[in-house]
Write a protein that holds these residues in place. Sequence first.
Motif, PDB file in Angstrom:
ATOM      1  N   HIS A   1      55.588  51.856  14.934  1.00 37.20           N
ATOM      2  CA  HIS A   1      56.865  51.227  14.563  1.00 37.20           C
ATOM      3  C   HIS A   1      57.803  52.268  13.955  1.00 37.20           C
ATOM      4  O   HIS A   1      57.357  53.273  13.383  1.00 37.20           O
ATOM      5  CB  HIS A   1      56.640  50.107  13.547  1.00 37.20           C
ATOM      6  CG  HIS A   1      55.707  49.031  14.014  1.00 37.20           C
ATOM      7  ND1 HIS A   1      56.126  47.913  14.691  1.00 37.20           N
ATOM      8  CD2 HIS A   1      54.353  48.919  13.885  1.00 37.20           C
ATOM      9  CE1 HIS A   1      55.083  47.137  14.960  1.00 37.20           C
ATOM     10  NE2 HIS A   1      53.995  47.720  14.487  1.00 37.20           N
ATOM     11  N   THR A   2      59.090  51.992  14.046  1.00 40.55           N
ATOM     12  CA  THR A   2      60.101  52.838  13.413  1.00 40.55           C
ATOM     13  C   THR A   2      61.032  51.961  12.577  1.00 40.55           C
ATOM     14  O   THR A   2      60.972  50.740  12.644  1.00 40.55           O
ATOM     15  CB  THR A   2      60.959  53.571  14.465  1.00 40.55           C
ATOM     16  OG1 THR A   2      61.796  52.614  15.134  1.00 40.55           O
ATOM     17  CG2 THR A   2      60.093  54.286  15.482  1.00 40.55           C
ATOM     18  N   ASP A   3      61.899  52.622  11.806  1.00 43.71           N
ATOM     19  CA  ASP A   3      62.981  51.874  11.177  1.00 43.71           C
ATOM     20  C   ASP A   3      64.120  51.748  12.189  1.00 43.71           C
ATOM     21  O   ASP A   3      63.985  52.153  13.343  1.00 43.71           O
ATOM     22  CB  ASP A   3      63.442  52.558   9.880  1.00 43.71           C
ATOM     23  CG  ASP A   3      63.895  53.997  10.111  1.00 43.71           C
ATOM     24  OD1 ASP A   3      64.394  54.306  11.220  1.00 43.71           O
ATOM     25  OD2 ASP A   3      63.748  54.815   9.198  1.00 43.71           O
ATOM     26  N   ALA A   4      65.238  51.175  11.775  1.00 43.65           N
ATOM     27  CA  ALA A   4      66.332  50.898  12.712  1.00 43.65           C
ATOM     28  C   ALA A   4      67.339  52.038  12.824  1.00 43.65           C
ATOM     29  O   ALA A   4      68.332  51.914  13.541  1.00 43.65           O
ATOM     30  CB  ALA A   4      67.052  49.611  12.294  1.00 43.65           C
ATOM     31  N   PHE A   5      67.108  53.155  12.127  1.00 46.53           N
ATOM     32  CA  PHE A   5      68.021  54.290  12.256  1.00 46.53           C
ATOM     33  C   PHE A   5      67.822  54.942  13.618  1.00 46.53           C
ATOM     34  O   PHE A   5      66.686  55.138  14.069  1.00 46.53           O
ATOM     35  CB  PHE A   5      67.776  55.312  11.141  1.00 46.53           C
ATOM     36  CG  PHE A   5      68.186  54.828   9.782  1.00 46.53           C
ATOM     37  CD1 PHE A   5      69.523  54.720   9.440  1.00 46.53           C
ATOM     38  CD2 PHE A   5      67.225  54.475   8.842  1.00 46.53           C
ATOM     39  CE1 PHE A   5      69.900  54.271   8.181  1.00 46.53           C
ATOM     40  CE2 PHE A   5      67.591  54.020   7.589  1.00 46.53           C
ATOM     41  CZ  PHE A   5      68.932  53.919   7.253  1.00 46.53           C
ATOM     42  N   SER A   6      68.918  55.280  14.268  1.00 51.41           N
ATOM     43  CA  SER A   6      68.826  55.935  15.575  1.00 51.41           C
ATOM     44  C   SER A   6      68.523  57.417  15.390  1.00 51.41           C
ATOM     45  O   SER A   6      68.771  57.989  14.320  1.00 51.41           O
ATOM     46  CB  SER A   6      70.129  55.764  16.353  1.00 51.41           C
ATOM     47  OG  SER A   6      71.213  56.358  15.643  1.00 51.41           O
ATOM     48  N   MET A   7      67.995  58.033  16.435  1.00 51.65           N
ATOM     49  CA  MET A   7      67.643  59.447  16.377  1.00 51.65           C
ATOM     50  C   MET A   7      68.821  60.273  16.896  1.00 51.65           C
ATOM     51  O   MET A   7      68.899  60.613  18.075  1.00 51.65           O
ATOM     52  CB  MET A   7      66.380  59.704  17.204  1.00 51.65           C
ATOM     53  CG  MET A   7      65.152  58.963  16.679  1.00 51.65           C
ATOM     54  SD  MET A   7      63.723  59.185  17.755  1.00 51.65           S
ATOM     55  CE  MET A   7      63.497  60.960  17.659  1.00 51.65           C
ATOM     56  N   ALA A   8      69.742  60.553  16.006  1.00 50.67           N
ATOM     57  CA  ALA A   8      70.954  61.291  16.398  1.00 50.67           C
ATOM     58  C   ALA A   8      70.601  62.703  16.850  1.00 50.67           C
ATOM     59  O   ALA A   8      69.743  63.372  16.279  1.00 50.67           O
ATOM     60  CB  ALA A   8      71.917  61.347  15.216  1.00 50.67           C
ATOM     61  N   GLY A   9      71.298  63.145  17.912  1.00 49.82           N
ATOM     62  CA  GLY A   9      71.115  64.518  18.373  1.00 49.82           C
ATOM     63  C   GLY A   9      69.905  64.741  19.249  1.00 49.82           C
ATOM     64  O   GLY A   9      69.582  65.889  19.573  1.00 49.82           O
ATOM     65  N   THR A  10      69.208  63.694  19.627  1.00 51.48           N
ATOM     66  CA  THR A  10      68.047  63.839  20.505  1.00 51.48           C
ATOM     67  C   THR A  10      68.189  62.901  21.697  1.00 51.48           C
ATOM     68  O   THR A  10      68.924  61.911  21.658  1.00 51.48           O
ATOM     69  CB  THR A  10      66.735  63.496  19.766  1.00 51.48           C
ATOM     70  OG1 THR A  10      66.702  62.087  19.496  1.00 51.48           O
ATOM     71  CG2 THR A  10      66.622  64.267  18.470  1.00 51.48           C
ATOM     72  N   ALA A  11      67.449  63.226  22.755  1.00 57.13           N
ATOM     73  CA  ALA A  11      67.483  62.390  23.953  1.00 57.13           C
ATOM     74  C   ALA A  11      66.491  61.239  23.855  1.00 57.13           C
ATOM     75  O   ALA A  11      66.515  60.325  24.671  1.00 57.13           O
ATOM     76  CB  ALA A  11      67.183  63.240  25.189  1.00 57.13           C
ATOM     77  N   SER A  12      65.616  61.296  22.863  1.00 63.31           N
ATOM     78  CA  SER A  12      64.589  60.265  22.709  1.00 63.31           C
ATOM     79  C   SER A  12      65.141  59.083  21.925  1.00 63.31           C
ATOM     80  O   SER A  12      66.066  59.213  21.120  1.00 63.31           O
ATOM     81  CB  SER A  12      63.371  60.838  21.993  1.00 63.31           C
ATOM     82  OG  SER A  12      62.790  61.891  22.727  1.00 63.31           O
ATOM     83  N   SER A  13      64.538  57.925  22.159  1.00 62.35           N
ATOM     84  CA  SER A  13      64.894  56.730  21.405  1.00 62.35           C
ATOM     85  C   SER A  13      63.743  56.334  20.499  1.00 62.35           C
ATOM     86  O   SER A  13      62.665  56.943  20.520  1.00 62.35           O
ATOM     87  CB  SER A  13      65.201  55.582  22.380  1.00 62.35           C
ATOM     88  OG  SER A  13      63.995  55.142  23.011  1.00 62.35           O
ATOM     89  N   ASN A  14      63.972  55.292  19.714  1.00 60.70           N
ATOM     90  CA  ASN A  14      62.911  54.795  18.850  1.00 60.70           C
ATOM     91  C   ASN A  14      61.721  54.239  19.636  1.00 60.70           C
ATOM     92  O   ASN A  14      60.620  54.137  19.107  1.00 60.70           O
ATOM     93  CB  ASN A  14      63.457  53.723  17.909  1.00 60.70           C
ATOM     94  CG  ASN A  14      64.244  54.319  16.759  1.00 60.70           C
ATOM     95  OD1 ASN A  14      64.039  55.476  16.382  1.00 60.70           O
ATOM     96  ND2 ASN A  14      65.163  53.550  16.192  1.00 60.70           N
ATOM     97  N   TRP A  15      61.951  53.887  20.890  1.00 64.34           N
ATOM     98  CA  TRP A  15      60.833  53.427  21.727  1.00 64.34           C
ATOM     99  C   TRP A  15      59.858  54.573  21.983  1.00 64.34           C
ATOM    100  O   TRP A  15      58.640  54.411  21.840  1.00 64.34           O
ATOM    101  CB  TRP A  15      61.355  52.872  23.054  1.00 64.34           C
ATOM    102  CG  TRP A  15      62.079  51.569  22.899  1.00 64.34           C
ATOM    103  CD1 TRP A  15      63.425  51.360  22.935  1.00 64.34           C
ATOM    104  CD2 TRP A  15      61.479  50.286  22.661  1.00 64.34           C
ATOM    105  NE1 TRP A  15      63.705  50.027  22.740  1.00 64.34           N
ATOM    106  CE2 TRP A  15      62.541  49.343  22.575  1.00 64.34           C
ATOM    107  CE3 TRP A  15      60.174  49.843  22.522  1.00 64.34           C
ATOM    108  CZ2 TRP A  15      62.318  47.986  22.350  1.00 64.34           C
ATOM    109  CZ3 TRP A  15      59.933  48.484  22.310  1.00 64.34           C
ATOM    110  CH2 TRP A  15      61.002  47.583  22.222  1.00 64.34           C
ATOM    111  N   GLU A  16      60.389  55.723  22.382  1.00 61.40           N
ATOM    112  CA  GLU A  16      59.509  56.879  22.601  1.00 61.40           C
ATOM    113  C   GLU A  16      58.840  57.310  21.297  1.00 61.40           C
ATOM    114  O   GLU A  16      57.662  57.675  21.282  1.00 61.40           O
ATOM    115  CB  GLU A  16      60.304  58.053  23.184  1.00 61.40           C
ATOM    116  CG  GLU A  16      60.655  57.926  24.655  1.00 61.40           C
ATOM    117  CD  GLU A  16      61.910  57.113  24.899  1.00 61.40           C
ATOM    118  OE1 GLU A  16      62.198  56.794  26.065  1.00 61.40           O
ATOM    119  OE2 GLU A  16      62.606  56.784  23.916  1.00 61.40           O
TER     120      GLU A  16
END
Length: 210
Positions: A139-154
């Motif tokens: 699981h992750t928090d709801a902050f997006s991963m800025a500056g990367t091509a990956s998402s919280n799903w990956e």
Amino acid sequence: MPTRKTGTWKLAYADFLTALVAFFLLMWLISGVSKEDRAVIASEFTGKPATVSVTASEALSDAARLLAMLELSESLKAAGDSVQLSADAQGVRIELVDTADRPLFETGSGALTETGAALIRAAGASLAALPYTVSIEGHTDAFSMAGTASSNWELSSARANEARRLLEASGFGTERVVGVTGYADTRPLSAGQPHLAANRRISLQVHLAD
């Protein structure tokens, strides 16, 4: 003249009251017997073997016993607020959560910190001697991963697989892992608070039965 037996009705009434008291006593005794025990008692009279089914409440009772056992684990107790245990109809959930002073993961990464790795090993040690299977969730928090091509799903999937690898490396049987899933930020610990640090976590669902 024949003698009238005026006390006969009293004897009949006394027999009736005795039978009534015995009936209520029997009902009272049966009310305190479990469904399984009643089936065994009935089998003694019918000659048919007793059939005992496992209901949802019984499964939850088994989960409660497993929960109590895990709560006694010294390694899990030593983790403090980083470990949250709860029982459900499937078994027991072990939540290994990120805290401000004890982060589980490297920032924006699926890699475990030393604290995170120690928690996974502690959970594995507590489960190693038990016969149950486990599903691993990232699981992750709801902050997006800025500056990367990956998402919280990956990211959540990478965390779940990292936990799986470490469990297996610690001696937890590969065949006992029945699922590895990343849920991103879709299942926060507290509804309406998706940005909490505790949402960055690994969930181990211990299954009492397949």
